[in-house]
Motif scaffolding. Sequence first.
Motif, mmCIF file in Angstrom:
data_model
loop_
_atom_site.group_PDB
_atom_site.id
_atom_site.type_symbol
_atom_site.label_atom_id
_atom_site.label_comp_id
_atom_site.label_asym_id
_atom_site.label_seq_id
_atom_site.Cartn_x
_atom_site.Cartn_y
_atom_site.Cartn_z
ATOM 1 N N PRO A 1 0.808 -1.232 0.000
ATOM 2 C CA PRO A 1 0.000 0.000 0.000
ATOM 3 C C PRO A 1 0.837 1.275 0.000
ATOM 4 N N THR B 1 -6.636 -14.672 1.981
ATOM 5 C CA THR B 1 -5.960 -13.389 1.813
ATOM 6 C C THR B 1 -6.853 -12.326 1.182
ATOM 7 N N GLN B 2 -8.069 -12.689 0.856
ATOM 8 C CA GLN B 2 -8.979 -11.701 0.292
ATOM 9 C C GLN B 2 -9.396 -10.723 1.389
ATOM 10 N N GLY B 3 -9.475 -9.455 1.042
ATOM 11 C CA GLY B 3 -9.802 -8.450 2.048
ATOM 12 C C GLY B 3 -8.553 -7.992 2.776
ATOM 13 N N SER B 4 -8.749 -7.337 3.887
ATOM 14 C CA SER B 4 -7.637 -6.767 4.655
ATOM 15 C C SER B 4 -6.911 -7.846 5.451
ATOM 16 N N ILE B 5 -5.583 -7.819 5.394
ATOM 17 C CA ILE B 5 -4.746 -8.765 6.131
ATOM 18 C C ILE B 5 -3.773 -7.977 6.998
ATOM 19 N N SER B 6 -3.765 -8.245 8.289
ATOM 20 C CA SER B 6 -2.812 -7.592 9.183
ATOM 21 C C SER B 6 -1.512 -8.380 9.202
ATOM 22 N N TYR C 1 0.343 -12.194 5.019
ATOM 23 C CA TYR C 1 0.488 -10.827 4.514
ATOM 24 C C TYR C 1 1.362 -10.811 3.251
ATOM 25 N N LYS D 1 -0.281 -12.423 0.263
ATOM 26 C CA LYS D 1 -1.245 -11.516 -0.361
ATOM 27 C C LYS D 1 -0.528 -10.551 -1.308
ATOM 28 N N GLN D 2 0.624 -10.027 -0.886
ATOM 29 C CA GLN D 2 1.354 -9.081 -1.723
ATOM 30 C C GLN D 2 1.825 -9.749 -3.016
#
Length: 410
Positions: free
Chosen positions: A62, A127-132, A181, A184-185
């Motif tokens: 991000p 991993t769909q959506g927000s991942i901390s 995380y 996902k990237q």
Amino acid sequence: MNSIVIVGGGIAGLQAAQILQSKGLDFILIEKSMSLGGRVQSESFQGYTLDHGFQVLQTAYPEVQRSLHLSKWDLSYFQSGAYVWQDGKFKPFFNPLKSPFLFLKNIRSSGASIFDLLKLAWIWLKTQGSISPLSSDTETTSELISRYRFSEKFQRIFLRPFFAGIFLDDQLTPPASLFFYYMKQFLEGKAALPKHGIGDIALDLASRIPKEKLLTGVSVIEIQEKSLKLSNANTIHFDHLVLATDPKQACDLLKIDFPENAHFSSKTFYFSLDRNLETSLPLIHLMPLNSSPMLHFSCISQVNPSLAPEGKHLISATSLQKEVSDVEIVRELANVLSLSQADFTYLKSFSIPHSLFKLGCFKEVCQKAEAKNIILAGDYTLFPSLQAALSSGRKAAEKIIATRQTDLHQ
């Protein structure tokens, strides 16, 4: 008086500086070396561009999307996947989610079972959506991979060496949350190489800062009450101090013992080659853990030809072994690529003792900085990544901006 002083010209410090500059605030950035970028630097050597350690730009971060001018850059990209070592040769494993046709074409050589693919699909759904990147769960990445019961072969040839390369930890001790995380990237973005090397990131940020606000080649000797004692015998005063050095220097300046075993080290070797590799796709080559002095290697000029002179190829090989030599690496490269050792010309190596930092090791330095009203910035304050370095620099700048705005309204 410089009301705002930033100590450290790495990515976090440069990020804080360029944000303060965009808001019209006065500051000075002090960097002990003559170059900016910290661990994110490139240099020219005999016509080649060498990054200080193997590094890629992950485009899905991000803060990368928010802070860097990627649309103006000439980026080259790794293909999503890797060459994996099995049956005495390298075979391509393509990301089945990004390159399904290539994956299906090479499915027999991929090393992944149908159950491995189903588990990868399940991870993709998670991993769909927000991942901390950080959570309270204490499960490690190694434990997660074992719990998911990926096949032993897929773990050995791909999953474990791939994430060992990300973490620089062959035991995969970072938390499972970081696994998700980073996954996902890689699923959403691309691993890129800037045209002139990874140092383009620092150059991009530094280009937004007036040169008169940069003081290089000067180190901070001591932090005093609202002032800094410098190596050039000067004293500089401040209202706000951002300490954006590496954690070792932060500990020294705050007079705290640097935690033992708080970091992961690596060593990257560069070689030139006159011929193209048979494994000519822009993929990283993974070596099974504990079977080779190399963790991974790649012909990065196949990804970004501008990093090598015309007609030449640039090989980057990374090891987690501190004492490994270029002779050992060349021997291994020649062996796995079926080439002669004489085909390789050693260029240079970079030994980076503090490549990445372990989570949770710097609570004391954070507490002491907060007690002294000093703002820390650096990926070690969050989690190891370019995303965290940029984010921590932004948080530092925004904290100062918010404080000054509050003071103006009082």
